[in-house]
Design a protein around this motif. Structure first.
Motif, PDB file in Angstrom:
ATOM      1  N   ARG A 249       0.345  -5.226   8.246  1.00 18.98           N
ATOM      2  CA  ARG A 249      -0.492  -5.723   8.976  1.00 18.98           C
ATOM      3  C   ARG A 249      -1.897  -6.503   8.789  1.00 18.98           C
ATOM      4  O   ARG A 249      -2.429  -7.414   8.967  1.00 18.98           O
ATOM      5  CB  ARG A 249      -0.757  -4.637  10.234  1.00 18.98           C
ATOM      6  CG  ARG A 249      -2.036  -5.222  11.505  1.00 18.98           C
ATOM      7  CD  ARG A 249      -1.843  -4.114  12.210  1.00 18.98           C
ATOM      8  NE  ARG A 249      -2.434  -3.041  11.886  1.00 18.98           N
ATOM      9  CZ  ARG A 249      -2.367  -1.756  12.628  1.00 18.98           C
ATOM     10  NH1 ARG A 249      -2.040  -1.548  13.677  1.00 18.98           N
ATOM     11  NH2 ARG A 249      -2.890  -0.675  12.177  1.00 18.98           N
ATOM     12  N   ASP A 250      -2.207  -5.851   7.417  1.00 16.19           N
ATOM     13  CA  ASP A 250      -3.574  -6.246   6.812  1.00 16.19           C
ATOM     14  C   ASP A 250      -3.440  -7.132   5.829  1.00 16.19           C
ATOM     15  O   ASP A 250      -4.318  -7.635   4.718  1.00 16.19           O
ATOM     16  CB  ASP A 250      -4.210  -4.851   6.180  1.00 16.19           C
ATOM     17  CG  ASP A 250      -3.486  -4.227   5.355  1.00 16.19           C
ATOM     18  OD1 ASP A 250      -2.346  -4.601   5.196  1.00 16.19           O
ATOM     19  OD2 ASP A 250      -3.970  -3.107   4.724  1.00 16.19           O
ATOM     20  N   GLY A 251      -2.232  -7.726   5.625  1.00 19.53           N
ATOM     21  CA  GLY A 251      -2.005  -9.014   4.709  1.00 19.53           C
ATOM     22  C   GLY A 251      -1.701  -8.602   3.306  1.00 19.53           C
ATOM     23  O   GLY A 251      -1.214  -9.195   2.534  1.00 19.53           O
ATOM     24  N   ARG A 252      -1.485  -7.027   3.080  1.00 23.75           N
ATOM     25  CA  ARG A 252      -1.010  -6.782   1.644  1.00 23.75           C
ATOM     26  C   ARG A 252       0.693  -6.389   1.935  1.00 23.75           C
ATOM     27  O   ARG A 252       1.301  -6.409   2.972  1.00 23.75           O
ATOM     28  CB  ARG A 252      -1.755  -5.389   1.371  1.00 23.75           C
ATOM     29  CG  ARG A 252      -2.871  -5.484   1.237  1.00 23.75           C
ATOM     30  CD  ARG A 252      -3.442  -4.288   0.640  1.00 23.75           C
ATOM     31  NE  ARG A 252      -3.122  -4.179  -0.910  1.00 23.75           N
ATOM     32  CZ  ARG A 252      -3.708  -3.061  -1.442  1.00 23.75           C
ATOM     33  NH1 ARG A 252      -4.530  -2.304  -1.313  1.00 23.75           N
ATOM     34  NH2 ARG A 252      -3.085  -3.179  -2.806  1.00 23.75           N
ATOM     35  N   ASP A 253       1.177  -6.446   0.692  1.00 25.64           N
ATOM     36  CA  ASP A 253       2.557  -6.279   0.715  1.00 25.64           C
ATOM     37  C   ASP A 253       3.091  -4.816   0.284  1.00 25.64           C
ATOM     38  O   ASP A 253       2.283  -4.144  -0.597  1.00 25.64           O
ATOM     39  CB  ASP A 253       3.532  -7.150  -0.320  1.00 25.64           C
ATOM     40  CG  ASP A 253       3.378  -8.418   0.404  1.00 25.64           C
ATOM     41  OD1 ASP A 253       3.505  -8.771   1.568  1.00 25.64           O
ATOM     42  OD2 ASP A 253       3.489  -9.539  -0.466  1.00 25.64           O
ATOM     43  N   VAL A 254       4.064  -4.110   0.716  1.00 21.74           N
ATOM     44  CA  VAL A 254       4.631  -2.794   0.365  1.00 21.74           C
ATOM     45  C   VAL A 254       5.796  -3.064  -0.247  1.00 21.74           C
ATOM     46  O   VAL A 254       6.769  -3.625   0.288  1.00 21.74           O
ATOM     47  CB  VAL A 254       4.494  -1.966   1.515  1.00 21.74           C
ATOM     48  CG1 VAL A 254       4.900  -0.525   1.140  1.00 21.74           C
ATOM     49  CG2 VAL A 254       3.213  -1.792   2.276  1.00 21.74           C
ATOM     50  N   TYR A 326       0.043  -3.288  -7.135  1.00 20.87           N
ATOM     51  CA  TYR A 326      -1.442  -2.887  -7.933  1.00 20.87           C
ATOM     52  C   TYR A 326      -1.718  -4.090  -8.753  1.00 20.87           C
ATOM     53  O   TYR A 326      -0.962  -4.659  -9.613  1.00 20.87           O
ATOM     54  CB  TYR A 326      -1.222  -1.691  -8.675  1.00 20.87           C
ATOM     55  CG  TYR A 326      -1.433  -0.416  -7.916  1.00 20.87           C
ATOM     56  CD1 TYR A 326      -1.444  -0.312  -6.632  1.00 20.87           C
ATOM     57  CD2 TYR A 326      -1.682   1.029  -8.571  1.00 20.87           C
ATOM     58  CE1 TYR A 326      -1.769   0.853  -5.851  1.00 20.87           C
ATOM     59  CE2 TYR A 326      -1.957   2.010  -8.067  1.00 20.87           C
ATOM     60  CZ  TYR A 326      -1.872   1.875  -6.602  1.00 20.87           C
ATOM     61  OH  TYR A 326      -2.218   3.254  -6.016  1.00 20.87           O
ATOM     62  N   ARG A 327      -3.137  -4.238  -8.913  1.00 20.52           N
ATOM     63  CA  ARG A 327      -3.717  -4.915  -9.633  1.00 20.52           C
ATOM     64  C   ARG A 327      -4.866  -3.941 -10.727  1.00 20.52           C
ATOM     65  O   ARG A 327      -4.711  -2.731 -10.533  1.00 20.52           O
ATOM     66  CB  ARG A 327      -4.816  -6.088  -8.969  1.00 20.52           C
ATOM     67  CG  ARG A 327      -3.842  -6.993  -8.257  1.00 20.52           C
ATOM     68  CD  ARG A 327      -5.052  -7.907  -7.371  1.00 20.52           C
ATOM     69  NE  ARG A 327      -5.881  -6.937  -6.834  1.00 20.52           N
ATOM     70  CZ  ARG A 327      -7.221  -6.811  -6.631  1.00 20.52           C
ATOM     71  NH1 ARG A 327      -7.774  -8.011  -7.211  1.00 20.52           N
ATOM     72  NH2 ARG A 327      -8.059  -6.115  -5.797  1.00 20.52           N
ATOM     73  N   ALA A 328      -5.183  -4.585 -11.730  1.00 24.96           N
ATOM     74  CA  ALA A 328      -5.977  -3.512 -12.562  1.00 24.96           C
ATOM     75  C   ALA A 328      -7.089  -2.924 -11.801  1.00 24.96           C
ATOM     76  O   ALA A 328      -7.363  -1.482 -12.034  1.00 24.96           O
ATOM     77  CB  ALA A 328      -6.653  -4.387 -13.647  1.00 24.96           C
ATOM     78  N   GLU A 333      -8.661   2.890  -9.897  1.00 24.99           N
ATOM     79  CA  GLU A 333      -9.355   3.895  -9.030  1.00 24.99           C
ATOM     80  C   GLU A 333      -8.561   4.680  -8.435  1.00 24.99           C
ATOM     81  O   GLU A 333      -8.535   5.786  -7.611  1.00 24.99           O
ATOM     82  CB  GLU A 333      -9.638   2.732  -7.708  1.00 24.99           C
ATOM     83  CG  GLU A 333     -10.826   1.742  -7.970  1.00 24.99           C
ATOM     84  CD  GLU A 333     -10.983   0.783  -6.862  1.00 24.99           C
ATOM     85  OE1 GLU A 333     -10.379   0.818  -5.800  1.00 24.99           O
ATOM     86  OE2 GLU A 333     -11.783   0.097  -7.059  1.00 24.99           O
ATOM     87  N   ASP A 334      -7.094   4.517  -8.707  1.00 26.79           N
ATOM     88  CA  ASP A 334      -5.956   5.372  -8.250  1.00 26.79           C
ATOM     89  C   ASP A 334      -6.008   6.977  -8.844  1.00 26.79           C
ATOM     90  O   ASP A 334      -6.021   7.180  -9.907  1.00 26.79           O
ATOM     91  CB  ASP A 334      -4.539   4.823  -8.754  1.00 26.79           C
ATOM     92  CG  ASP A 334      -3.475   5.584  -8.099  1.00 26.79           C
ATOM     93  OD1 ASP A 334      -3.136   6.704  -8.421  1.00 26.79           O
ATOM     94  OD2 ASP A 334      -2.945   5.090  -6.937  1.00 26.79           O
ATOM     95  N   PRO A 335      -6.107   8.066  -7.892  1.00 31.18           N
ATOM     96  CA  PRO A 335      -6.227   9.372  -8.291  1.00 31.18           C
ATOM     97  C   PRO A 335      -5.009   9.846  -9.042  1.00 31.18           C
ATOM     98  O   PRO A 335      -5.020  10.749 -10.035  1.00 31.18           O
ATOM     99  CB  PRO A 335      -6.551  10.202  -7.036  1.00 31.18           C
ATOM    100  CG  PRO A 335      -5.951   9.308  -6.101  1.00 31.18           C
ATOM    101  CD  PRO A 335      -6.046   7.716  -6.423  1.00 31.18           C
ATOM    102  N   HIS A 336      -3.838   9.355  -8.924  1.00 30.54           N
ATOM    103  CA  HIS A 336      -2.782   9.871  -9.941  1.00 30.54           C
ATOM    104  C   HIS A 336      -2.967   9.051 -11.339  1.00 30.54           C
ATOM    105  O   HIS A 336      -2.612   9.932 -12.189  1.00 30.54           O
ATOM    106  CB  HIS A 336      -1.302   9.212  -9.276  1.00 30.54           C
ATOM    107  CG  HIS A 336      -0.271   9.718  -9.796  1.00 30.54           C
ATOM    108  ND1 HIS A 336       0.070  11.017  -9.709  1.00 30.54           N
ATOM    109  CD2 HIS A 336       0.616   9.364 -10.673  1.00 30.54           C
ATOM    110  CE1 HIS A 336       1.242  11.314 -10.367  1.00 30.54           C
ATOM    111  NE2 HIS A 336       1.447  10.192 -11.006  1.00 30.54           N
ATOM    112  N   PHE A 337      -3.247   7.915 -11.443  1.00 28.36           N
ATOM    113  CA  PHE A 337      -3.621   7.481 -12.717  1.00 28.36           C
ATOM    114  C   PHE A 337      -4.515   8.186 -13.513  1.00 28.36           C
ATOM    115  O   PHE A 337      -4.509   8.852 -14.571  1.00 28.36           O
ATOM    116  CB  PHE A 337      -3.991   5.973 -12.719  1.00 28.36           C
ATOM    117  CG  PHE A 337      -2.888   4.898 -12.418  1.00 28.36           C
ATOM    118  CD1 PHE A 337      -2.763   3.965 -13.307  1.00 28.36           C
ATOM    119  CD2 PHE A 337      -2.237   5.016 -11.294  1.00 28.36           C
ATOM    120  CE1 PHE A 337      -1.899   3.063 -13.479  1.00 28.36           C
ATOM    121  CE2 PHE A 337      -1.193   3.883 -11.180  1.00 28.36           C
ATOM    122  CZ  PHE A 337      -1.003   3.033 -12.240  1.00 28.36           C
TER     123      PHE A 337
END
Length: 405
Positions: A249-254, A326-328, A333-337
């Motif tokens: 809905r917010d324009g991003r792809d999953v 994901y982009r850089a 920012e990702d907690p798993h990374f």
């Protein structure tokens, strides 16, 4: 993103490597070996060095290109003009003490310099010579210039990349070069293992086109036995469903991968449509493959009702593989990374922390680590010539005056 313990032993810290290659394919092999502790001496032309020192975006503060910090990391730089007899003589003396030599010149170049495998192994029978090229050391195309773009095309990757109604596209990285470097590193370890048993080195021949071809799954037997030429399909694989990029809905792809029967059932339950899993058009892997467009439409209709992160959260709870594109910035920012230390900060030559991808794969007892960024051109020339070859300072000064180093 913290530096790793510098006292940790590494699996290749007893291996000495001479890296003669430039650009990406050969140097990536050297990067992998250096990441796991090998002493990798980067042999570069005096005055200009590897072209990778100039490639890529520049640091907004220092103006220095950034890519070299990654592909040159953990290496030492020695300048040496291999086109001169004196440079060739010094390289031969260095090779007498090395375990591995990496080169990615056109086939025949090392032989013209008197530095082919026969000559090198005569002086050092235990030497492993790693040769990375576009088309390999023999065959009718061996002498051709072989950049990754061409070899990716001939290896089958380009034809499959992109959408069916448009020309083939390239992957956004030099994947052919990197695959050739990775296969070269794998071949190096096999050759070193064999050397432990036989006492003799050998040649590792890693071509870019074959490194790409090796990744082409069942493309060849699919044509030879089923008469099927695999075509471009965009963001999905034919007959594998549902597995695609779906709009939120917010324009991003999953990205959702739910083509396995049990996983597809969990997706249907998460979508609030559990009966879909038993529908004859979708109940089996082959049935979903035949009705791929229909099932993709159903999944997309559901994802459009939610924001992308909400879709990911719902499916993570349901045990369905899903993730954002994901982009850089997302990676940083990702907690798993962060928890995995997939990105590590290393001081650059000015002492400023520079984030980059960490060493992989992870070893439990003797992990690799990023010890330092790519060296300055010729930074270790004097130390190495004195330490490896026992040259006196005045001899080194004479070599520099003659333009050999």
């Amino acid at each position: 993103m913290t530096p790793q313990d510098p006292s940790t032993a590494m699996p290749l810290d007893d291996i000495k490597v001479l890296e003669l290659g430039q650009l990406i394919a050969g140097p990536y092999c050297g990067q992998v070996l250096a990441d796991f502790g090998a002493q990798v001496i980067k042999v570069e032309p005096p005055g200009k060095g590897d072209a990778m020192r100039q490639w890529g975006e520049a640091d907004r503060d220092s103006g220095e290109p950034l890519w070299w910090n990654v592909i040159g990391r953990n290496k030492q730089s020695l300048t040496l003009d291999l086109r001169t007899p004196r440079g060739q003589e010094l390289l031969l003396r260095l090779a007498e003490q090395a375990d591995v030599i990496i080169e990615n010149f056109r086939p025949g170049t090392m032989e013209r310099w008197g530095l082919g495998f026969d000559e090198l192994s005569r002086h050092n029978p235990r030497l492993v010579m790693v040769r990375v090229t576009g088309f390999g050391q023999d065959g009718p195309y061996a002498s051709r210039a072989g950049f990754a773009s061409v070899c990716e095309a001939m290896g089958g990757l380009r034809y499959l990349s992109g959408h069916p109604d448009r020309p083939p596209v390239r992957v956004g990285i030099s994947i052919g070069d990197t695959l050739a470097g990775l296969h070269a590193a794998l071949g190096t370890m096999m050759a070193l293992h064999q050397r432990d048993r036989s006492g003799l080195g050998q040649v590792v021949d890693s071509s870019i086109f074959e490194s790409v071809l090796a990744m082409m799954e069942n493309l060849i037997p699919e044509y030879a036995r089923a008469g099927k030429v695999r075509e471009r399909s965009g963001s999905f694989l034919p007959k594998i469903a549902p597995s695609n990029a779906y709009p939120a809905r917010d324009g991003r792809d999953v990205i959702i991968g739910a083509n396995q029967d049990t996983v597809f059932r969990r997706l249907c339950e998460a979508m609030g449509q559990p009966r879909l899993a038993d529908h004859p058009d979708f109940a089996t892997h082959r049935a979903r493959g035949e009705h791929q467009a229909a099932i993709d439409d159903l999944v997309a209709a559901w994802t459009r009702e939610h924001d992308a992160q909400q879709v990911v959260d719902i499916l993570a709870e349901a045990g369905v593989p899903a993730g954002l594109v994901y982009r850089a910035p997302d990676m940083l920012e990702d907690p798993h990374f962060r928890a995995r230390e997939a990105i590590v900060e290393v001081p650059d030559r000015h002492g400023k922390p520079l984030p980059m991808q960490n060493v992989f794969p992870r070893l439990s007892d003797t992990p690799g680590r990023v010890r330092e960024v790519g060296p300055a051109l010729g930074e270790h020339t004097e130390t190495l010539l004195a330490g490896w070859l026992g040259l006196a300072p005045e001899a080194i000064d004479a070599l520099r005056a003659d333009g050999v180093i």
